[in-house]
Design a protein around this motif. Structure first.
Motif, PDB file in Angstrom:
ATOM      1  N   ALA A 224      13.582   8.845 -20.134  1.00  0.00           N
ATOM      2  CA  ALA A 224      15.078   8.202 -18.971  1.00  0.00           C
ATOM      3  C   ALA A 224      14.418   6.893 -18.934  1.00  0.00           C
ATOM      4  O   ALA A 224      15.639   5.988 -19.078  1.00  0.00           O
ATOM      5  CB  ALA A 224      14.576   9.337 -18.083  1.00  0.00           C
ATOM      6  N   THR A 230      19.696   4.219 -18.460  1.00  0.00           N
ATOM      7  CA  THR A 230      19.896   5.105 -17.158  1.00  0.00           C
ATOM      8  C   THR A 230      19.436   4.659 -16.013  1.00  0.00           C
ATOM      9  O   THR A 230      18.847   3.023 -15.653  1.00  0.00           O
ATOM     10  CB  THR A 230      17.839   5.583 -17.460  1.00  0.00           C
ATOM     11  OG1 THR A 230      17.881   6.107 -18.708  1.00  0.00           O
ATOM     12  CG2 THR A 230      17.524   6.869 -15.981  1.00  0.00           C
ATOM     13  N   SER A 233      18.485   4.573  -9.734  1.00  0.00           N
ATOM     14  CA  SER A 233      17.672   6.112  -8.468  1.00  0.00           C
ATOM     15  C   SER A 233      17.513   7.007  -9.592  1.00  0.00           C
ATOM     16  O   SER A 233      17.258   7.159  -8.894  1.00  0.00           O
ATOM     17  CB  SER A 233      19.521   5.704  -7.981  1.00  0.00           C
ATOM     18  OG  SER A 233      20.602   5.767  -8.634  1.00  0.00           O
ATOM     19  N   GLN A 234      18.570   7.428 -10.719  1.00  0.00           N
ATOM     20  CA  GLN A 234      17.911   8.123 -11.348  1.00  0.00           C
ATOM     21  C   GLN A 234      17.078   8.484 -12.114  1.00  0.00           C
ATOM     22  O   GLN A 234      15.601   9.559 -12.023  1.00  0.00           O
ATOM     23  CB  GLN A 234      18.763   8.561 -12.678  1.00  0.00           C
ATOM     24  CG  GLN A 234      18.618  10.206 -13.436  1.00  0.00           C
ATOM     25  CD  GLN A 234      19.805  10.093 -14.169  1.00  0.00           C
ATOM     26  OE1 GLN A 234      21.197   9.690 -14.415  1.00  0.00           O
ATOM     27  NE2 GLN A 234      19.242  11.000 -15.135  1.00  0.00           N
ATOM     28  N   ALA A 237      14.472   9.072  -9.226  1.00  0.00           N
ATOM     29  CA  ALA A 237      13.981  10.858  -8.584  1.00  0.00           C
ATOM     30  C   ALA A 237      13.473  11.102  -9.871  1.00  0.00           C
ATOM     31  O   ALA A 237      12.838  12.409  -9.513  1.00  0.00           O
ATOM     32  CB  ALA A 237      15.427  10.812  -8.667  1.00  0.00           C
ATOM     33  N   MET A 238      13.505  10.886 -11.177  1.00  0.00           N
ATOM     34  CA  MET A 238      13.152  12.001 -12.375  1.00  0.00           C
ATOM     35  C   MET A 238      11.486  11.333 -12.166  1.00  0.00           C
ATOM     36  O   MET A 238      10.752  12.354 -12.201  1.00  0.00           O
ATOM     37  CB  MET A 238      12.885  11.182 -13.657  1.00  0.00           C
ATOM     38  CG  MET A 238      15.223  11.532 -13.720  1.00  0.00           C
ATOM     39  SD  MET A 238      15.121  11.240 -15.139  1.00  0.00           S
ATOM     40  CE  MET A 238      14.757  13.372 -16.046  1.00  0.00           C
ATOM     41  N   PHE A 299      15.910  12.124  -2.233  1.00  0.00           N
ATOM     42  CA  PHE A 299      17.020  12.384  -3.705  1.00  0.00           C
ATOM     43  C   PHE A 299      17.981  13.831  -4.218  1.00  0.00           C
ATOM     44  O   PHE A 299      19.228  13.469  -4.419  1.00  0.00           O
ATOM     45  CB  PHE A 299      16.378  12.224  -5.673  1.00  0.00           C
ATOM     46  CG  PHE A 299      15.521  10.978  -5.375  1.00  0.00           C
ATOM     47  CD1 PHE A 299      16.433   9.739  -4.959  1.00  0.00           C
ATOM     48  CD2 PHE A 299      13.954  11.007  -4.950  1.00  0.00           C
ATOM     49  CE1 PHE A 299      16.109   8.547  -5.439  1.00  0.00           C
ATOM     50  CE2 PHE A 299      13.677   9.306  -5.399  1.00  0.00           C
ATOM     51  CZ  PHE A 299      14.217   7.822  -5.703  1.00  0.00           C
ATOM     52  N   ARG A 304      20.979  12.999  -5.602  1.00  0.00           N
ATOM     53  CA  ARG A 304      20.687  12.365  -7.330  1.00  0.00           C
ATOM     54  C   ARG A 304      20.218  13.414  -8.313  1.00  0.00           C
ATOM     55  O   ARG A 304      20.662  14.111  -8.066  1.00  0.00           O
ATOM     56  CB  ARG A 304      19.253  11.405  -6.465  1.00  0.00           C
ATOM     57  CG  ARG A 304      19.718  10.329  -5.824  1.00  0.00           C
ATOM     58  CD  ARG A 304      20.530   9.735  -6.502  1.00  0.00           C
ATOM     59  NE  ARG A 304      20.841   8.325  -5.475  1.00  0.00           N
ATOM     60  CZ  ARG A 304      22.297   6.572  -4.974  1.00  0.00           C
ATOM     61  NH1 ARG A 304      23.020   7.211  -5.663  1.00  0.00           N
ATOM     62  NH2 ARG A 304      21.753   6.447  -4.223  1.00  0.00           N
ATOM     63  N   HIS A 305      20.283  12.921  -9.623  1.00  0.00           N
ATOM     64  CA  HIS A 305      20.077  13.460 -10.382  1.00  0.00           C
ATOM     65  C   HIS A 305      18.987  13.483 -10.705  1.00  0.00           C
ATOM     66  O   HIS A 305      17.695  12.827 -10.938  1.00  0.00           O
ATOM     67  CB  HIS A 305      20.919  13.138 -12.117  1.00  0.00           C
ATOM     68  CG  HIS A 305      22.368  12.998 -12.001  1.00  0.00           C
ATOM     69  ND1 HIS A 305      23.189  14.292 -11.842  1.00  0.00           N
ATOM     70  CD2 HIS A 305      23.446  12.213 -12.156  1.00  0.00           C
ATOM     71  CE1 HIS A 305      24.385  14.570 -11.951  1.00  0.00           C
ATOM     72  NE2 HIS A 305      24.592  13.125 -12.060  1.00  0.00           N
ATOM     73  N   LEU A 306      18.077  15.410 -10.646  1.00  0.00           N
ATOM     74  CA  LEU A 306      16.306  14.925 -11.030  1.00  0.00           C
ATOM     75  C   LEU A 306      16.100  14.889 -12.016  1.00  0.00           C
ATOM     76  O   LEU A 306      15.150  15.297 -12.421  1.00  0.00           O
ATOM     77  CB  LEU A 306      16.363  16.391  -9.996  1.00  0.00           C
ATOM     78  CG  LEU A 306      16.309  15.623  -8.382  1.00  0.00           C
ATOM     79  CD1 LEU A 306      15.804  16.537  -7.482  1.00  0.00           C
ATOM     80  CD2 LEU A 306      16.049  14.557  -7.896  1.00  0.00           C
ATOM     81  N   SER A 307      16.819  15.619 -13.569  1.00  0.00           N
ATOM     82  CA  SER A 307      16.507  15.830 -13.841  1.00  0.00           C
ATOM     83  C   SER A 307      18.014  16.364 -15.479  1.00  0.00           C
ATOM     84  O   SER A 307      19.141  16.364 -15.052  1.00  0.00           O
ATOM     85  CB  SER A 307      15.545  16.980 -15.247  1.00  0.00           C
ATOM     86  OG  SER A 307      16.572  18.071 -14.555  1.00  0.00           O
ATOM     87  N   ASP A 308      17.648  15.899 -16.943  1.00  0.00           N
ATOM     88  CA  ASP A 308      18.951  17.087 -17.586  1.00  0.00           C
ATOM     89  C   ASP A 308      19.397  18.143 -16.849  1.00  0.00           C
ATOM     90  O   ASP A 308      19.833  18.266 -18.341  1.00  0.00           O
ATOM     91  CB  ASP A 308      18.424  16.042 -19.170  1.00  0.00           C
ATOM     92  CG  ASP A 308      17.876  14.542 -18.928  1.00  0.00           C
ATOM     93  OD1 ASP A 308      18.836  13.432 -18.833  1.00  0.00           O
ATOM     94  OD2 ASP A 308      17.327  13.674 -20.079  1.00  0.00           O
TER      95      ASP A 308
END
Length: 315
Positions: A224, A230, A233-234, A237-238, A299, A304-308
């Motif tokens: 990411a 990217t 914020s994402q 989170a990751m 998050f 928020r997106h924590l992963s793909d």
């Protein structure tokens, strides 16, 4: 599917393995000079500032190789955090091994190797950074040149340092896993390897599983970070997920590895304690696991997106 290995130039990977693999960790000064000569000291720095113009996959490969070798030389922090900060504010570029003090609670660097320190401060005009010789750090930074810096840049610097720690922790856990498996395969009791015992197999399975999870979460964050599209914020989170996974993995990996290997793992004759000690120390650096768990929860609450990975249950 894009992986870190597929993004890394094979020749560069081979060079890193060759340089770090043959290094005697008792002589970090010689390694630093070698990295400078080969252009590996400032991998991600812009070429017009004397860097190599590389990205996160290359920096992660070097950080991982150093950590797996048991070398504490802070090359990656000097590059992707300190060097990046100086570049963002347009500070003069000159080669040095740097550490970063981002907050008052940060530990001070080891003066035996670190040459300069990037210190974050705040005055009535806002936040700033100063590039200070390590010998002058104890005297304060009041007389140092101050470069204004935005809160957004500082937030990104925190994220970059946290990701660096995740890479180092996951790499140390991988070496611990290898040492434990090798011991279980070669150490015999009652005429057979201890790895055939069910209790030992269970402990090794826990070690391998926790290590694999920490590596997967860290690699996802590095991928990411490598993508300029990217959102910050994402990425944050990751990185929080990666640090949480690494933090929770460290205890069972360290505990079970020392149980499998036994007392010899704490002696000079065995290197296990070097890696378990490093993993525990790195986990406590730059916020603890409870803080990263809270960040992940925050998050998640904010969507928020924590992963793909799509973990949404099928209808």
């Amino acid at each position: 599917m894009t992986t870190l290995d597929s993004m890394l130039d094979p020749d560069l990977s081979s060079l890193i393995d060759s340089v770090v693999g043959s290094h005697d960790c008792a002589d970090d000064q010689a390694l630093w000079q070698t990295l400078v000569e080969l252009g590996l000291a400032d991998l991600t720095g812009s070429e017009h500032r004397g860097g190599s113009g590389a990205s996160w996959p290359e920096a992660a490969a070097l950080a991982r190789a150093l950590s797996r070798r048991g070398c504490a030389l802070g090359v990656t922090e000097s590059d992707v955090v300190a060097g990046w900060l100086l570049e963002q504010v347009g500070a003069p570029a000159h080669q040095a091994l740097r550490a970063v003090v981002l907050a008052p609670g940060d530990s001070h660097p080891n003066p035996a190797m670190v040459e300069r320190v990037v210190v974050v401060g705040r005055d009535h005009q806002g936040s700033y950074i100063s590039d200070v010789p390590v010998a002058d750090l104890s005297a304060g930074t009041d007389d140092a040149v101050r470069h204004p810096v935005t809160d957004e840049v500082l937030a990104t610097a925190f994220t970059r340092r946290a990701l660096t720690r995740a890479i180092q922790i996951s790499a140390a856990l991988e070496t611990i896993t290898e040492l434990t498996i090798d011991h279980a395969q070669t150490r015999e009791q009652f005429g057979r390897p201890i790895g055939r015992q069910q209790a030992v197999q269970r402990m090794i399975a826990i070690i391998a599983g926790e290590t694999a999870l920490s590596r997967a979460a860290t690699d996802a964050a590095v991928l990411a970070a490598s993508d300029p599209t990217t959102p910050e914020s994402q990425l944050a989170a990751m990185v929080a997920v990666a640090r949480s996974c690494c933090g929770h993995a460290t205890d069972p990996v360290v505990r079970n590895a020392h149980q499998v290997i036994g007392a010899i793992g704490t002696t000079r004759e065995h290197s296990l304690h070097l890696y378990t000690g490093a993993a525990l120390a790195l986990r406590c650096d730059d916020r603890d696991t409870r803080d990263w768990d809270a960040a992940v929860l925050d998050f998640a609450v904010r969507g928020r997106h924590l992963s793909d990975l799509d973990l949404t249950p099928s209808p």
